[in-house]
Design an enzyme around this catalytic site. Structure first.
Site, PDB file in Angstrom:
ATOM      1  CG  ASP A   1      -1.951   1.159   1.248  1.00 53.39           C
ATOM      2  OD1 ASP A   1      -2.655   1.119   0.334  1.00 53.39           O
ATOM      3  OD2 ASP A   1      -1.656   2.164   2.378  1.00 53.39           O
TER       4      ASP A   1
ATOM      5  CD  GLU B   1      -2.306   2.190  -3.457  1.00 51.15           C
ATOM      6  OE1 GLU B   1      -3.390   2.655  -3.425  1.00 51.15           O
ATOM      7  OE2 GLU B   1      -1.735   2.248  -2.307  1.00 51.15           O
TER       8      GLU B   1
END
Length: 542
Positions: free
Chosen positions: A208, A269
């Site tokens: 993330d 990401e």
């Protein structure tokens, strides 16, 4: 059999655990629910499952606020439930990738609570980005940075003696303090976390905010483009995104993964532009893949699609990595709705009942299927978001009181946020909560139209969205399209055409029907006329 280098051309299916399948009836999806539904994913024809966060969390940001990186939140089950899920997935030939959130922890994590208790100047405070405020008494934040979720990115603490203390940085919610990655202690802890899950047998990590973590040393003021997305993607130097130091972190992590048997992967990401810059995340000694957000944000236009495909293959190919392709995830408007909005709202804003423009559901479904048909024909690795194989649109009419995305609260309802793409998915038409939960409870309300999209209403039905996905994935696998190369073909202005591994793929992105090329129809995203390819339709021909 699980193949080496599987990630180069895999189709990876994202499961958002709280919205996939609820086994207990509390209205929230869980790991046992996922395990019971894994057969449906194997039948769909995907290669791997990516699980969004299920680790211990107070759930102020749907699990992206982690309070224990090495345990399962009771909301989702136990470590034994995770082990059972992993074993069943592997029995079905599915890899499992788990979400890892290294930019920030929960404010309830013991690390942060210990930092508050230890006081100024302590090693514990050095785990996070505490800074003195500006102004005569430190009453102003250290800089002007704004949270991704709206409002200031700084919160001031009160010391144990009641005096006003320093401020801590949180690029997201105030309950998500940013870790200080200039501190070797933080590096040591995350190596331990990686090994904990690798020892259990996971096949990799989706990281993330992989373009975060490192901040410019002097934390300078910065005002982002008001028309840009909330997660970055600017081509300018941003002091809290895409700093050079992040690459050292991933080189270190790559070494950790390579010490394990099997092909374990790191997936970024990283909202970074241009793609040539994003490709730096997937150099041979760093991560294996990066989400292609440039592709996700490309409009449904032939020229734009050809341009981004060329750019992607060139950028990722230059560093020896496969390009990835993605149209939907848990942070963006579902693509059948997004592609019916021109232009769509910036990433993170969402849509709702008071939005000035709302998508036409029928147009969106037709375009969404056509866009998927084009994407799955491309070489590289593709990502699917749960429910897109059912054709689910964005849920627009959620009542304000049901919304849970921090963006909605922090902007006073000005921005709807991401709840519309996170509504629990439908399995059975006539079951409680459309088969999501045995009691009918659902943490976000499902629209009545969900029964139309339920899996059992589509399974085995010719022309359904589910059967279209199954057919396309089967042909993609049989022809090894993910390992192929494309040859562009001449086409009309609103049409994009290519050849890959003996198949001709033609997508009509316009509204005017065009002649259908000669060949046997192998896959079609929608009905075809007699020798005609309608608008918003993609066909694969042999």
């Amino acid at each position: 059999m699980l193949n080496s280098d599987w990630w180069r051309n895999a189709v990876i299916y994202q499961v958002y655990p709280r919205s996939f399948a609820d086994s207990t009836g509390d209205g929230v999806g869980d790991l046992a629910g996922i395990t019971r539904r894994l057969d449906a994913l194997a039948e769909l024809g995907v290669d791997a499952v990516w699980l969004s966060p299920f680790m211990t969390s107070p759930q102020r940001d749907a699990g992206y606020d982690v309070a224990d990186y090495c345990d399962v939140d009771p909301l989702f089950g136990t470590l034994a439930d995770f082990d059972a899920l992993l074993a069943r997935a592997h029995d079905l030939g599915l890899r499992v990738v788990v979400d890892l959130v290294p930019n920030h922890s929960s404010s309830e994590h013991p690390w942060f609570q210990e930092a508050l208790a230890a006081g100024p100047g302590s090693p514990e405070r050095g785990r996070y980005l505490f800074r003195e405020g500006r102004g005569a008494t430190g009453e102003l934040p250290p800089n002007n940075w704004q949270s991704v979720f709206g409002g200031p990115a700084w919160t001031r603490i009160t010391e144990a003696d009641g005096t006003a203390g320093p401020w801590y940085l949180h690029l997201f919610d105030a309950s998500q303090p940013d870790l200080d990655w200039s501190n070797p202690w933080v590096h040591d802890r995350f190596r331990e976390i990686l090994r904990f899950w690798l020892d259990r047998g996971v096949d990799g990590f989706r990281v993330d905010v992989a373009h975060g973590m490192i901040k410019a040393d002097d934390l300078p003021d910065y005002t982002p483009d008001p028309d840009g997305g909330s997660m970055g993607g600017d081509e300018v130097d941003v002091p809290y995104w895409a700093q050079e130091g992040v690459h050292d972190i991933y080189r270190d992590w790559r070494r950790v993964l390579e010490a394990y048997d099997g092909e374990r992967v790191l997936i970024a990401e990283a909202w970074v532009a241009p793609l040539s810059k994003m490709a730096r995340w997937v150099r041979p000694d760093e991560m294996h893949q990066a989400f292609n957000f440039g592709y996700l944000e490309t409009p449904w236009q032939a020229a734009a699609l050809r341009s981004i495909v060329d750019e992607s293959l060139e950028a990722f190919g230059a560093v020896g990595a496969p390009s990835t392709w993605v149209l939907s995830n848990h942070d963006v408007i579902r693509h059948p709705s997004r592609l019916a909005l021109t232009p769509p709202p910036p990433q993170g804003e969402g849509i709702g009942p008071r939005s000035p423009r709302l998508p036409d559901e029928a147009v969106g479904l037709r375009r969404g299927r056509a866009a998927t048909g084009f994407m799955l024909a491309l070489p590289g690795s593709a990502y699917l978001y749960q429910g897109e194989e059912l054709g689910l649109p964005e849920v627009v009419d959620l009542p304000d009181e049901a919304r849970q995305d921090p963006t909605f609260a922090r902007t006073g309802g000005k921005l709807y946020g991401r709840d519309g793409c996170r509504v629990p998915i439908p399995w059975e038409t006539d079951a409680p909560a459309a088969g999501f939960s045995p009691t009918g409870d659902s943490w976000l309300p499902q629209p009545a139209s969900w029964a139309f999209y339920a899996r059992d209403a589509q399974r085995g039905v010719p022309g359904s969205t589910l059967e279209f996905y199954r057919a396309a994935l089967a042909v993609r696998r049989d022809h090894q399209l993910g390992a192929g190369e494309i040859e562009w073909l001449d086409s009309a202005p609103d049409v994009i055409a290519l050849r890959n591994r003996g198949l001709t793929i033609v997508a009509n992105t316009g509204s005017t029907p065009v002649p259908l090329p000669a060949g046997e129809v192998v896959v079609s995203s929608g009905p075809l006329g007699d020798g005609i390819l309608p608008g918003d339709t993609t066909v694969w021909l042999r």
